[in-house]
Design a protein around this motif. Structure first.
Motif, PDB file in Angstrom:
ATOM      1  N   GLY A  43      98.150  66.783  -8.322  1.00 11.87           N
ATOM      2  CA  GLY A  43      99.130  66.524  -7.258  1.00 11.87           C
ATOM      3  C   GLY A  43      99.385  67.756  -6.416  1.00 11.87           C
ATOM      4  O   GLY A  43      99.466  67.678  -5.188  1.00 11.87           O
ATOM      5  N   LEU A  44      99.511  68.924  -7.075  1.00 14.48           N
ATOM      6  CA  LEU A  44      99.713  70.178  -6.344  1.00 14.48           C
ATOM      7  C   LEU A  44      98.526  70.482  -5.426  1.00 14.48           C
ATOM      8  O   LEU A  44      98.700  70.945  -4.292  1.00 14.48           O
ATOM      9  CB  LEU A  44      99.914  71.334  -7.323  1.00 14.48           C
ATOM     10  N   GLY A  45      97.331  70.212  -5.917  1.00 14.82           N
ATOM     11  CA  GLY A  45      96.139  70.436  -5.095  1.00 14.82           C
ATOM     12  C   GLY A  45      96.163  69.572  -3.849  1.00 14.82           C
ATOM     13  O   GLY A  45      95.756  70.022  -2.764  1.00 14.82           O
ATOM     14  N   GLY A  46      96.666  68.344  -3.992  1.00 13.75           N
ATOM     15  CA  GLY A  46      96.774  67.455  -2.846  1.00 13.75           C
ATOM     16  C   GLY A  46      97.798  67.911  -1.821  1.00 13.75           C
ATOM     17  O   GLY A  46      97.771  67.469  -0.677  1.00 13.75           O
ATOM     18  N   ILE A  47      98.717  68.799  -2.236  1.00 12.72           N
ATOM     19  CA  ILE A  47      99.717  69.344  -1.310  1.00 12.72           C
ATOM     20  C   ILE A  47      99.196  70.613  -0.635  1.00 12.72           C
ATOM     21  O   ILE A  47      99.130  70.716   0.594  1.00 12.72           O
ATOM     22  CB  ILE A  47     101.026  69.671  -2.059  1.00 12.72           C
ATOM     23  N   PHE A  48      98.794  71.574  -1.467  1.00 14.05           N
ATOM     24  CA  PHE A  48      98.461  72.910  -0.958  1.00 14.05           C
ATOM     25  C   PHE A  48      97.238  72.915  -0.046  1.00 14.05           C
ATOM     26  O   PHE A  48      97.139  73.759   0.840  1.00 14.05           O
ATOM     27  CB  PHE A  48      98.242  73.870  -2.136  1.00 14.05           C
ATOM     28  N   VAL A  49      96.323  71.981  -0.244  1.00 11.86           N
ATOM     29  CA  VAL A  49      95.086  72.008   0.531  1.00 11.86           C
ATOM     30  C   VAL A  49      95.357  71.764   2.016  1.00 11.86           C
ATOM     31  O   VAL A  49      94.550  72.150   2.873  1.00 11.86           O
ATOM     32  CB  VAL A  49      94.084  70.962  -0.031  1.00 11.86           C
ATOM     33  N   PHE A  50      96.497  71.174   2.356  1.00  7.52           N
ATOM     34  CA  PHE A  50      96.776  70.856   3.761  1.00  7.52           C
ATOM     35  C   PHE A  50      97.716  71.855   4.432  1.00  7.52           C
ATOM     36  O   PHE A  50      98.081  71.685   5.591  1.00  7.52           O
ATOM     37  CB  PHE A  50      97.344  69.438   3.876  1.00  7.52           C
ATOM     38  N   ILE A  51      98.094  72.905   3.714  1.00  9.72           N
ATOM     39  CA  ILE A  51      98.962  73.920   4.319  1.00  9.72           C
ATOM     40  C   ILE A  51      98.322  74.564   5.555  1.00  9.72           C
ATOM     41  O   ILE A  51      99.010  74.768   6.571  1.00  9.72           O
ATOM     42  CB  ILE A  51      99.353  74.986   3.268  1.00  9.72           C
ATOM     43  N   PRO A  52      97.019  74.917   5.545  1.00  5.44           N
ATOM     44  CA  PRO A  52      96.439  75.528   6.754  1.00  5.44           C
ATOM     45  C   PRO A  52      96.594  74.669   8.001  1.00  5.44           C
ATOM     46  O   PRO A  52      96.945  75.177   9.077  1.00  5.44           O
ATOM     47  CB  PRO A  52      94.961  75.707   6.372  1.00  5.44           C
ATOM     48  N   GLN A  53      96.356  73.341   7.890  1.00  3.46           N
ATOM     49  CA  GLN A  53      96.485  72.483   9.070  1.00  3.46           C
ATOM     50  C   GLN A  53      97.925  72.370   9.541  1.00  3.46           C
ATOM     51  O   GLN A  53      98.202  72.386  10.741  1.00  3.46           O
ATOM     52  CB  GLN A  53      95.945  71.070   8.774  1.00  3.46           C
ATOM     53  N   ILE A  54      98.854  72.251   8.582  1.00  4.35           N
ATOM     54  CA  ILE A  54     100.279  72.166   8.943  1.00  4.35           C
ATOM     55  C   ILE A  54     100.696  73.438   9.682  1.00  4.35           C
ATOM     56  O   ILE A  54     101.367  73.384  10.723  1.00  4.35           O
ATOM     57  CB  ILE A  54     101.146  71.993   7.666  1.00  4.35           C
ATOM     58  N   ALA A  55     100.287  74.600   9.167  1.00  6.37           N
ATOM     59  CA  ALA A  55     100.649  75.880   9.788  1.00  6.37           C
ATOM     60  C   ALA A  55     100.067  76.003  11.190  1.00  6.37           C
ATOM     61  O   ALA A  55     100.754  76.434  12.122  1.00  6.37           O
ATOM     62  CB  ALA A  55     100.174  77.040   8.903  1.00  6.37           C
ATOM     63  N   ILE A  56      98.813  75.604  11.364  1.00  2.14           N
ATOM     64  CA  ILE A  56      98.161  75.710  12.681  1.00  2.14           C
ATOM     65  C   ILE A  56      98.831  74.783  13.686  1.00  2.14           C
ATOM     66  O   ILE A  56      99.106  75.177  14.832  1.00  2.14           O
ATOM     67  CB  ILE A  56      96.653  75.389  12.557  1.00  2.14           C
ATOM     68  N   LEU A  57      99.128  73.546  13.283  1.00  5.26           N
ATOM     69  CA  LEU A  57      99.783  72.596  14.195  1.00  5.26           C
ATOM     70  C   LEU A  57     101.115  73.133  14.681  1.00  5.26           C
ATOM     71  O   LEU A  57     101.405  73.124  15.890  1.00  5.26           O
ATOM     72  CB  LEU A  57      99.981  71.245  13.481  1.00  5.26           C
ATOM     73  N   PHE A  58     101.951  73.634  13.755  1.00  2.82           N
ATOM     74  CA  PHE A  58     103.275  74.099  14.153  1.00  2.82           C
ATOM     75  C   PHE A  58     103.228  75.432  14.893  1.00  2.82           C
ATOM     76  O   PHE A  58     104.121  75.730  15.685  1.00  2.82           O
ATOM     77  CB  PHE A  58     104.200  74.174  12.939  1.00  2.82           C
ATOM     78  N   ALA A  59     102.188  76.216  14.666  1.00  5.08           N
ATOM     79  CA  ALA A  59     102.017  77.439  15.453  1.00  5.08           C
ATOM     80  C   ALA A  59     101.821  77.080  16.920  1.00  5.08           C
ATOM     81  O   ALA A  59     102.447  77.672  17.811  1.00  5.08           O
ATOM     82  CB  ALA A  59     100.824  78.243  14.932  1.00  5.08           C
ATOM     83  N   PHE A  60     100.970  76.100  17.183  1.00  3.56           N
ATOM     84  CA  PHE A  60     100.725  75.681  18.568  1.00  3.56           C
ATOM     85  C   PHE A  60     101.971  75.061  19.190  1.00  3.56           C
ATOM     86  O   PHE A  60     102.302  75.333  20.354  1.00  3.56           O
ATOM     87  CB  PHE A  60      99.560  74.694  18.626  1.00  3.56           C
ATOM     88  N   ILE A  61     102.679  74.215  18.437  1.00  3.30           N
ATOM     89  CA  ILE A  61     103.899  73.598  18.965  1.00  3.30           C
ATOM     90  C   ILE A  61     104.928  74.668  19.315  1.00  3.30           C
ATOM     91  O   ILE A  61     105.583  74.619  20.360  1.00  3.30           O
ATOM     92  CB  ILE A  61     104.479  72.587  17.958  1.00  3.30           C
ATOM     93  N   SER A  62     105.072  75.675  18.442  1.00  4.75           N
ATOM     94  CA  SER A  62     106.016  76.767  18.694  1.00  4.75           C
ATOM     95  C   SER A  62     105.638  77.553  19.944  1.00  4.75           C
ATOM     96  O   SER A  62     106.501  77.910  20.752  1.00  4.75           O
ATOM     97  CB  SER A  62     106.060  77.695  17.474  1.00  4.75           C
ATOM     98  N   ILE A  63     104.341  77.810  20.129  1.00  8.36           N
ATOM     99  CA  ILE A  63     103.873  78.543  21.314  1.00  8.36           C
ATOM    100  C   ILE A  63     104.173  77.741  22.582  1.00  8.36           C
ATOM    101  O   ILE A  63     104.665  78.291  23.582  1.00  8.36           O
ATOM    102  CB  ILE A  63     102.364  78.848  21.195  1.00  8.36           C
ATOM    103  N   LEU A  64     103.900  76.442  22.555  1.00  3.41           N
ATOM    104  CA  LEU A  64     104.140  75.600  23.731  1.00  3.41           C
ATOM    105  C   LEU A  64     105.630  75.554  24.077  1.00  3.41           C
ATOM    106  O   LEU A  64     106.003  75.558  25.258  1.00  3.41           O
ATOM    107  CB  LEU A  64     103.613  74.185  23.488  1.00  3.41           C
ATOM    108  N   GLU A  65     106.502  75.513  23.063  1.00  2.84           N
ATOM    109  CA  GLU A  65     107.945  75.505  23.317  1.00  2.84           C
ATOM    110  C   GLU A  65     108.417  76.852  23.842  1.00  2.84           C
ATOM    111  O   GLU A  65     109.215  76.930  24.776  1.00  2.84           O
ATOM    112  CB  GLU A  65     108.697  75.144  22.033  1.00  2.84           C
TER     113      GLU A  65
END
Length: 702
Positions: free
Chosen positions: A338-360
């Motif tokens: 279950g933990l593996g299913g969570i942590f593996v997607f941290i890079p995509q979550i971080a990249i998405l919110f980095a772009f949203i923060s830059i646009l704002e």
């Protein structure tokens, strides 16, 4: 605390940035008493070892509220019994647009609370050729005036010193004679509520029905005074605004010298001519979206591989070195999977919110809102609906709460009803998992990543669906209210990289801890349900393969996989999956996917953890080490075809794009609409829409 300070100001004046600078990480978010509006408070260290509690009040253009958030400002400032009532007000203004900001200042000053005027963004106003004589302005107003740039940490020490030492009430109080607007009504209110402040009495006449500190008897008596003296709120408000601007003109005439009027907005205007163009503006927006989703796949591939390899190593090492038994299986195949299913997607979550923060941060997101107003108005919404809908890219829950700023009831309800259709960050792990299985990782012309393009298409599909549903609801929901859209476009700025990285960290942490708690709990429950079955089914399976497992001439690894698969099908979770399989078989799903659909009603991203647990218990094959490899290798036992074919993958992504699979969203819609009618309608139409879209897609593509 030694002192309580309220930050008051127009939207886009940098008030929240100042709040973050003053308080650092000493912050907490709650609700104002009796109303579900966010209350941000924090602690700031002042000069002389003093400490101040800082309260960030919602942004407003005047004390006359246009939304629930704005109504809080006068309630807090007027009610001395309110826990947030300040000892000092810091009125934050945009130094490059002082006259407009000073309307709110003059209203607040007339309430008679000690205050400081903070001229924010002075570095930008200086570049624009605006000179402000702060000493002369302070003399005219009778308050301390401090030049600051919250973004660049300029002048904050002087502001803290001013807060620590201020006791002054603005001498401008009542310089604008508003008594003439309704003299008899104002005098009656002053006597009724025992005040000698004309403006306080006038505001009570305007908005007493919003003031929670008056009981029912008070409200009836104030209403009687209003009616008996024929008080007309809209006319009085308009007359007051004109009178205040005339007075402010005389105050600012020799205080503000604008030497750069001609070239003041030339750079912003040139950019806006392209970025908000009716054709090029949308083309650029689509290009930016493609860059974001392309980066999500291109930049995250290595971190994802490292995380998957790391959890694969933990699992294999655990089974090798830990003693065999139920506890080890629970730890490795339940919790670790279950933990593996969570942590593996941290890079995509971080990249998405980095772009949203830059646009704002750059001011571009406000331009997107402005452009979308033209589309929204045609489907029965306005530009304010775009703010919650764009926020829906992160999470529907706070986005639905943000719809409170929409004054028109019909627009607000339609916004609430369609916002969950926007693909949120909870859907991102599901999309990425399925796209990585059914879409090959290839580049077109060495630049365009096909997987990134597919991800962008899924987000565009969700937005188009939201617009179409809004158009239908425009016809279905009846209302005579007229809507309008007024917004101020902020100036373009460079993003604050510290803020961008902080946003990446915070959003990733939220995903891990908030979604993680749900996924881990579901993973443990699933492991238990997948590891046990009714009666003696498991014993019979062991007896069935007992001789084969002891036969040295046979492939025992393959036999073990067959045992694990057959046990999983006969477990409690397998029985549940087979029970619902007839309903989802037309969509191209097997019983394992059905289990994922059920568990993800708690949270969409739980689908990934569910698959990780089920395929861990299943055995997954000799060479399969990651979730994606195990899922890609799975074959339907009845048809012999891959479970995750292109048709089934597209069908499943469309189901997740449209289905309401989030208990938190259902709960917040219930709270915001104050009943079960709208949540039930929303759940019904989204589930129906998801099923039909998935059915059509699979039947056409199979």
């Amino acid at each position: 605390m030694d002192i309580k300070v309220a930050l008051v100001g127009n939207p886009n004046t940098g008030k929240s940035t100042l709040f973050n600078r003053l308080t650092g990480l000493n912050q907490k978010i709650g609700n104002f008493p009796g109303i579900t509006v966010d209350k941000k408070t924090g602690v700031a260290k002042l000069s002389g070892d003093k400490e101040a509690e800082i309260i960030d009040l919602p942004g407003t253009y005047s004390l006359y509220p246009k939304s629930n958030d704005e109504s809080i400002v006068f309630q807090v400032l007027a009610d001395k019994g309110n826990s947030s009532h300040p000892d000092v007000i810091v009125l934050v203004t945009d130094a490059s647009n002082l006259k407009r900001n000073m309307l709110l200042y003059s209203q607040v000053a007339d309430l008679g609370i000690p205050m400081i005027l903070a001229l924010n963004m002075v570095d930008l106003s200086t570049k624009q050729g605006i000179e402000i004589n702060t000493d002369k302005l302070a003399g005219k107003l009778g308050v301390q005036v401090v030049n600051i740039s919250a973004r660049n940490n300029i002048g904050l020490d002087k502001l803290k010193e001013a807060i620590a030492n201020t006791t002054k009430i603005a001498t401008q109080i009542n310089e604008v004679d508003l008594h003439f607007l309704a003299p008899e009504a104002i005098n009656a209110i002053k006597e009724r509520i025992n005040t000698d402040n004309n403006y306080y009495a006038l505001q009570v006449l305007h908005q007493h029905e919003h003031l929670t500190f008056f009981d029912e008897k008070d409200q009836l008596e104030i209403e009687e005074i209003e009616q008996s003296h024929h008080f007309e709120s809209s006319k009085a408000q308009a007359a007051e605004t004109i009178a205040r601007y005339k007075h402010l003109g005389t105050i600012l005439s020799d205080v503000v010298i604008d030497k750069g009027t001609a070239k003041k907005f030339s750079f912003s205007d040139k950019l806006d001519a392209v970025l908000t163009h009716k054709v090029w503006g949308f083309a650029i927006f689509l290009l930016i979206l493609f860059i974001i989703f392309n980066a999500i796949f291109a930049w995250s591939s290595y971190p994802m591989a490292w995380i998957e390899t790391g959890f694969g190593w933990i699992t294999s090492s655990g089974h090798e070195y830990l003693p065999a038994g139920m506890l080890t299986d629970l730890l490795l195949d339940g919790v670790v999977a279950g933990l593996g299913g969570i942590f593996v997607f941290i890079p995509q979550i971080a990249i998405l919110f980095a772009f949203i923060s830059i646009l704002e941060d750059t001011g571009y997101m406000a331009r997107v809102t402005f452009m979308m107003d033209k589309i929204m108005s045609k489907v029965g919404l306005n530009g304010k609906s775009v703010v919650p809908m764009i926020g829906g890219l992160a999470c529907a829950v706070p986005s639905i709460m943000a719809a409170r700023n929409i004054e028109n009831w019909k627009d607000r309800m339609i916004t609430i009803m369609v916002t969950p259709l926007i693909s949120c960050s909870a859907r991102l792990p599901v999309y990425i998992l399925l796209i990585s299985i059914i879409i090959p990782s290839r580049n077109i012309m060495g630049i365009v990543n096909i997987q990134g393009l597919a991800l962008m298409v899924m987000y565009l599909v969700s937005f188009v669906a939201a617009v179409l549903v809004a158009w239908v609801m425009k016809v279905v929901i009846k209302s005579k209210e007229k809507s309008y859209f007024i917004m101020e476009l902020p100036v373009y700025r460079m993003p604050r990289w510290k803020n961008v990285f902080y946003t990446m960290y915070e959003k990733s942490k939220t995903f891990v801890f908030e979604a993680g708690k749900v996924i881990i709990a579901i993973s443990i429950i699933l492991w238990v349900m997948a590891s046990f079955g009714p009666g003696n089914r498991f014993e019979n399976i062991d007896k069935k393969y007992e001789s084969a497992l002891t036969d040295t001439t046979k492939n025992t690894d393959h036999i073990k996989t067959l045992v694990a698969t057959e046990k999983l099908e006969n477990s409690y979770v397998g029985i549940l999956g087979h029970f619902i399989e007839p309903a989802i078989r037309p969509l191209g799903y097997d019983w394992k996917i059905g289990i994922g659909l059920i568990t993800s009603f708690a949270a969409r991203e739980a689908f990934v953890g569910t698959m990780a647990t089920i395929y861990s218990v299943d055995g997954g094959g000799e060479d399969s080490t990651t979730i994606r490899e195990r899922m890609a290798a799975s074959v339907n036992s009845k048809t012999g075809l891959p479970v995750y074919s292109f048709a089934a993958g597209i069908s499943l992504m469309l189901f997740y794009a449209f289905a309401m699979q989030c208990m938190s969203t259902v709960a917040i819609v219930y709270r915001e609409t104050k009943g079960w009618k709208w949540p039930v309608i929303q759940l019904a139409y989204m589930t129906t829409m998801a099923y039909l879209a998935a059915l059509v897609a699979y039947q056409l593509l199979k």
